[in-house]
Design a protein around this motif. Structure first.
Motif, PDB file in Angstrom:
ATOM      1  N   THR A 268       0.825  -1.207   0.000  1.00  0.00           N
ATOM      2  CA  THR A 268       0.000   0.000   0.000  1.00  0.00           C
ATOM      3  C   THR A 268       0.859   1.257   0.000  1.00  0.00           C
ATOM      4  OG1 THR A 268      -1.810  -1.128   1.143  1.00  0.00           O
ATOM      5  CG2 THR A 268      -1.761   1.274   1.301  1.00  0.00           C
ATOM      6  N   ALA A 269       1.971   1.223   0.751  1.00  0.00           N
ATOM      7  CA  ALA A 269       2.868   2.385   0.788  1.00  0.00           C
ATOM      8  C   ALA A 269       3.447   2.675  -0.588  1.00  0.00           C
ATOM      9  CB  ALA A 269       3.980   2.149   1.797  1.00  0.00           C
ATOM     10  N   LEU A 270       3.840   1.634  -1.305  1.00  0.00           N
ATOM     11  CA  LEU A 270       4.422   1.822  -2.635  1.00  0.00           C
ATOM     12  C   LEU A 270       3.372   2.258  -3.648  1.00  0.00           C
ATOM     13  CD1 LEU A 270       6.796  -1.285  -2.713  1.00  0.00           C
ATOM     14  CD2 LEU A 270       7.494   1.119  -2.616  1.00  0.00           C
ATOM     15  N   ALA A 271       2.146   1.772  -3.499  1.00  0.00           N
ATOM     16  CA  ALA A 271       1.075   2.149  -4.423  1.00  0.00           C
ATOM     17  C   ALA A 271       0.784   3.641  -4.365  1.00  0.00           C
ATOM     18  CB  ALA A 271      -0.185   1.347  -4.115  1.00  0.00           C
ATOM     19  N   ALA A 272       1.111   4.276  -3.224  1.00  0.00           N
ATOM     20  CA  ALA A 272       0.859   5.710  -3.067  1.00  0.00           C
ATOM     21  C   ALA A 272       1.979   6.567  -3.661  1.00  0.00           C
ATOM     22  CB  ALA A 272       0.683   6.051  -1.590  1.00  0.00           C
ATOM     23  N   LEU A 273       3.026   5.931  -4.194  1.00  0.00           N
ATOM     24  CA  LEU A 273       4.169   6.646  -4.756  1.00  0.00           C
ATOM     25  C   LEU A 273       4.164   6.596  -6.277  1.00  0.00           C
ATOM     26  CD1 LEU A 273       6.993   5.276  -2.412  1.00  0.00           C
ATOM     27  CD2 LEU A 273       5.678   7.399  -2.125  1.00  0.00           C
ATOM     28  N   HIS A 274       4.839   7.565  -6.871  1.00  0.00           N
ATOM     29  CA  HIS A 274       5.141   7.519  -8.307  1.00  0.00           C
ATOM     30  C   HIS A 274       6.575   7.054  -8.542  1.00  0.00           C
ATOM     31  CE1 HIS A 274       1.850  10.529  -8.061  1.00  0.00           C
ATOM     32  NE2 HIS A 274       1.487  10.024  -9.217  1.00  0.00           N
ATOM     33  N   ILE A 275       7.464   7.449  -7.632  1.00  0.00           N
ATOM     34  CA  ILE A 275       8.902   7.195  -7.784  1.00  0.00           C
ATOM     35  C   ILE A 275       9.451   6.692  -6.453  1.00  0.00           C
ATOM     36  CG2 ILE A 275      11.155   8.224  -8.313  1.00  0.00           C
ATOM     37  CD1 ILE A 275       9.520  10.515  -9.734  1.00  0.00           C
ATOM     38  N   VAL A 276      10.343   5.707  -6.512  1.00  0.00           N
ATOM     39  CA  VAL A 276      11.055   5.246  -5.317  1.00  0.00           C
ATOM     40  C   VAL A 276      12.518   5.665  -5.459  1.00  0.00           C
ATOM     41  CG1 VAL A 276      11.881   3.230  -4.044  1.00  0.00           C
ATOM     42  CG2 VAL A 276       9.507   3.323  -4.841  1.00  0.00           C
ATOM     43  N   ALA A 277      13.042   6.299  -4.429  1.00  0.00           N
ATOM     44  CA  ALA A 277      14.443   6.730  -4.425  1.00  0.00           C
ATOM     45  C   ALA A 277      15.202   5.963  -3.351  1.00  0.00           C
ATOM     46  CB  ALA A 277      14.543   8.230  -4.170  1.00  0.00           C
ATOM     47  N   LEU A 278      16.372   5.476  -3.706  1.00  0.00           N
ATOM     48  CA  LEU A 278      17.264   4.845  -2.727  1.00  0.00           C
ATOM     49  C   LEU A 278      18.693   5.285  -3.034  1.00  0.00           C
ATOM     50  CD1 LEU A 278      17.509   2.855  -0.315  1.00  0.00           C
ATOM     51  CD2 LEU A 278      18.047   1.085  -2.000  1.00  0.00           C
ATOM     52  N   ASP A 333      14.031  14.604 -11.012  1.00  0.00           N
ATOM     53  CA  ASP A 333      13.350  15.628 -11.805  1.00  0.00           C
ATOM     54  C   ASP A 333      13.003  15.119 -13.198  1.00  0.00           C
ATOM     55  OD1 ASP A 333      12.209  18.127 -11.882  1.00  0.00           O
ATOM     56  OD2 ASP A 333      14.036  19.155 -12.546  1.00  0.00           O
ATOM     57  N   LYS A 334      13.865  14.303 -13.764  1.00  0.00           N
ATOM     58  CA  LYS A 334      13.598  13.745 -15.087  1.00  0.00           C
ATOM     59  C   LYS A 334      12.288  12.969 -15.106  1.00  0.00           C
ATOM     60  CE  LYS A 334      15.790  10.936 -18.711  1.00  0.00           C
ATOM     61  NZ  LYS A 334      17.015  10.180 -19.097  1.00  0.00           N
ATOM     62  N   LEU A 335      12.033  12.239 -14.032  1.00  0.00           N
ATOM     63  CA  LEU A 335      10.797  11.452 -13.952  1.00  0.00           C
ATOM     64  C   LEU A 335       9.604  12.306 -13.540  1.00  0.00           C
ATOM     65  CD1 LEU A 335      12.178   8.179 -12.321  1.00  0.00           C
ATOM     66  CD2 LEU A 335      11.617   8.590 -14.725  1.00  0.00           C
ATOM     67  N   ILE A 336       9.844  13.335 -12.723  1.00  0.00           N
ATOM     68  CA  ILE A 336       8.756  14.245 -12.365  1.00  0.00           C
ATOM     69  C   ILE A 336       8.226  14.949 -13.611  1.00  0.00           C
ATOM     70  CG2 ILE A 336       8.210  16.414 -11.176  1.00  0.00           C
ATOM     71  CD1 ILE A 336      10.038  15.548  -8.913  1.00  0.00           C
ATOM     72  N   LEU A 337       9.137  15.376 -14.485  1.00  0.00           N
ATOM     73  CA  LEU A 337       8.765  16.138 -15.675  1.00  0.00           C
ATOM     74  C   LEU A 337       8.218  15.273 -16.801  1.00  0.00           C
ATOM     75  CD1 LEU A 337      11.770  18.641 -15.756  1.00  0.00           C
ATOM     76  CD2 LEU A 337       9.416  19.100 -15.025  1.00  0.00           C
ATOM     77  N   ASP A 338       8.414  13.960 -16.724  1.00  0.00           N
ATOM     78  CA  ASP A 338       7.955  13.058 -17.793  1.00  0.00           C
ATOM     79  C   ASP A 338       7.193  11.899 -17.169  1.00  0.00           C
ATOM     80  OD1 ASP A 338       7.569  11.429 -20.001  1.00  0.00           O
ATOM     81  OD2 ASP A 338       9.587  11.735 -20.802  1.00  0.00           O
ATOM     82  N   ARG A 339       5.911  12.108 -16.893  1.00  0.00           N
ATOM     83  CA  ARG A 339       5.101  11.076 -16.235  1.00  0.00           C
ATOM     84  C   ARG A 339       5.000   9.823 -17.098  1.00  0.00           C
ATOM     85  NH1 ARG A 339       1.061  11.484 -12.380  1.00  0.00           N
ATOM     86  NH2 ARG A 339       2.467  12.987 -11.427  1.00  0.00           N
ATOM     87  N   ASN A 340       4.944   9.998 -18.419  1.00  0.00           N
ATOM     88  CA  ASN A 340       4.863   8.817 -19.290  1.00  0.00           C
ATOM     89  C   ASN A 340       6.108   7.943 -19.163  1.00  0.00           C
ATOM     90  OD1 ASN A 340       2.321   9.468 -20.309  1.00  0.00           O
ATOM     91  ND2 ASN A 340       3.161  10.679 -22.008  1.00  0.00           N
ATOM     92  N   LEU A 341       7.278   8.562 -19.085  1.00  0.00           N
ATOM     93  CA  LEU A 341       8.516   7.809 -18.893  1.00  0.00           C
ATOM     94  C   LEU A 341       8.494   7.108 -17.547  1.00  0.00           C
ATOM     95  CD1 LEU A 341      11.423   7.045 -19.713  1.00  0.00           C
ATOM     96  CD2 LEU A 341      12.185   9.194 -18.659  1.00  0.00           C
ATOM     97  N   CYS A 342       8.018   7.803 -16.525  1.00  0.00           N
ATOM     98  CA  CYS A 342       7.943   7.232 -15.187  1.00  0.00           C
ATOM     99  C   CYS A 342       7.060   5.984 -15.177  1.00  0.00           C
ATOM    100  CB  CYS A 342       7.388   8.281 -14.237  1.00  0.00           C
ATOM    101  SG  CYS A 342       7.339   7.786 -12.509  1.00  0.00           S
ATOM    102  N   ILE A 343       5.917   6.058 -15.837  1.00  0.00           N
ATOM    103  CA  ILE A 343       4.997   4.911 -15.894  1.00  0.00           C
ATOM    104  C   ILE A 343       5.602   3.771 -16.703  1.00  0.00           C
ATOM    105  CG2 ILE A 343       2.766   4.147 -16.797  1.00  0.00           C
ATOM    106  CD1 ILE A 343       1.683   6.939 -16.080  1.00  0.00           C
ATOM    107  N   ALA A 344       6.251   4.108 -17.832  1.00  0.00           N
ATOM    108  CA  ALA A 344       6.851   3.070 -18.688  1.00  0.00           C
ATOM    109  C   ALA A 344       7.960   2.331 -17.939  1.00  0.00           C
ATOM    110  CB  ALA A 344       7.404   3.704 -19.961  1.00  0.00           C
ATOM    111  N   MET A 345       8.772   3.062 -17.192  1.00  0.00           N
ATOM    112  CA  MET A 345       9.830   2.416 -16.404  1.00  0.00           C
ATOM    113  C   MET A 345       9.228   1.524 -15.332  1.00  0.00           C
ATOM    114  SD  MET A 345      12.956   5.109 -15.851  1.00  0.00           S
ATOM    115  CE  MET A 345      14.152   5.410 -17.173  1.00  0.00           C
ATOM    116  N   GLY A 346       8.131   1.949 -14.746  1.00  0.00           N
ATOM    117  CA  GLY A 346       7.470   1.131 -13.735  1.00  0.00           C
ATOM    118  C   GLY A 346       6.960  -0.184 -14.311  1.00  0.00           C
TER     119      GLY A 346
END
Length: 380
Positions: A268-278, A333-346
């Protein structure tokens, strides 16, 4: 009664439950009687509910007292002698050291799981850390350089410890991470809305890149990004690199980040995120990234051992230099500015998890290692 018994030596019961409980369940299904030796904790109820027998073993993960370490070792010997295992599995360096000498004394095969080399091997070795590193290498060689000792490493950089400690007689295996239950962590749609949620789910340690994450959050707010930055996890007072509760309170108060305590419902915690940073400084094979991949979330992580092994750069996530808040901010920032890229990577990350991180395959591989280790039997 089963004629096979595995004894786990564990320093942290909650970690064992979150990362290794599948091994208890798999071993029981494979005909083993299972005993878990670890400090008392509410998590030991979960261990016993899984079908294992729990034995209290007092070990201070951050302790350096000679008297304390002697007591811990004697406790390991006492437990191993009483349990009479056919094989011992010790998890993390300190447990491996104590269990290694106990298993040598009792002539029991041992498997040591090195899930990251930790504080002693992270960063430059100076002063007391350099002395401690040399001592660990020496004790490893004395206690574990034998044919009935095996090691499981999660990445090839960590496996260099075999050379450092001169463990030329031991057997080495590679398993990339602890795996993930692909049925428990599923890919859900990204949260709707323009605001991007970026999370760091981990123990809140300096070595996990917490300070760089806070720095990146501040920089991205200065750029005017519509984003939330969440630290998800708790400090670890036993670890010298832990952040403090006061630091967390300060960051929240000045609006840099939001904080959520550790949760058992990571799906559930991950479902609430768009990006995971480590932005970690070093890992064995980060479960944070494994879980994020299963959840179908793109990851931004450091180009360091363990982290770079867990993603496909540019496909399932983005690598950036460690200890560099500005570079981390640019990658996020690259993923914040390109939601489609963020979804495709996911989506690519979920496919990668299905191919490489299935916990059933990881469990089966461990059982195979146990069988091979027992075949080598009691030969020193």
């Amino acid at each position: 009664m089963p004629n096979k018994r595995i004894l786990f030596f564990v320093g942290d019961a909650p970690f064992f439950v979150s990362h290794r409980l599948n091994l208890v369940e798999g071993a029981i299904a494979g005909g083993y009687d299972v005993v878990v030796a670890c400090p008392t904790s509410p998590a030991t109820d979960t261990i016993q509910a899984s079908g294992a027998r729990w034995v209290e073993w007092k070990i201070d993960r951050g302790g350096t007292s000679i008297i304390g370490e002697v007591r811990t070792f004697l406790g390991a010997v006492r437990i191993a002698r009483a349990a009479a295992p056919t094989i011992i599995h010790a998890i993390a360096l300190k447990c491996i050291l104590h269990a290694g000498f106990a298993s040598k004394l009792l002539r029991v095969p041992i498997v040591g799981a090195v899930s990251g080399l930790g504080y002693v091997y992270t960063g430059a070795a100076r002063g007391s850390k350099a002395v401690l590193r040399r001592l660990i290498n020496r004790f490893m060689s004395i206690g574990l350089n034998r044919r009935n000792a095996s090691f499981i490493f999660q990445n090839r950089d960590d496996a260099k410890m075999v050379e450092f400690a001169r463990l030329d007689r031991a057997t080495v295996y590679m398993i990339g991470g602890s795996g993930v239950d692909l049925g428990a962590i599923v890919m859900r749609p990204h949260p709707v809305g323009a605001t991007t949620a970026v999370g760091l789910p981990a123990r809140l340690l300096r070595d996990k890149g917490v300070y760089e994450f806070v720095d990146a959050a501040r920089q991205l707010r200065e750029r005017g990004r519509d984003a939330r930055f969440l630290l998800i996890g708790d400090p670890d007072p036993t670890n010298p690199s832990s952040v403090t509760s006061k630091e967390i309170e300060s960051w929240v108060a000045d609006g840099a980040i939001e904080w959520q305590p550790h949760t058992h419902d990571i799906s559930t915690a991950l479902a609430a995120l768009h990006i995971v940073a480590l932005p970690s400084y070093r890992e064995g094979f980060p479960k944070t990234i494994i879980d994020a991949s299963a959840a179908g979330r793109a990851s931004v992580t450091s180009d360091v051992p363990g982290c770079r092994d867990a993603i496909v750069d540019g496909v399932t996530g983005i690598l950036c230099p460690a200890k560099n808040g500005a570079a981390l901010a640019d990658a996020i920032d690259k993923l914040i500015l390109d939601r489609n890229l963020c979804i495709a990577m996911g989506k690519a990350a979920r496919r990668h998890a299905e191919t490489h991180f299935d916990v059933r395959e990881v469990t089966a591989r461990h059982l195979e290692i146990y069988r091979h280790s027992e075949m080598r039997g009691h030969r020193p």
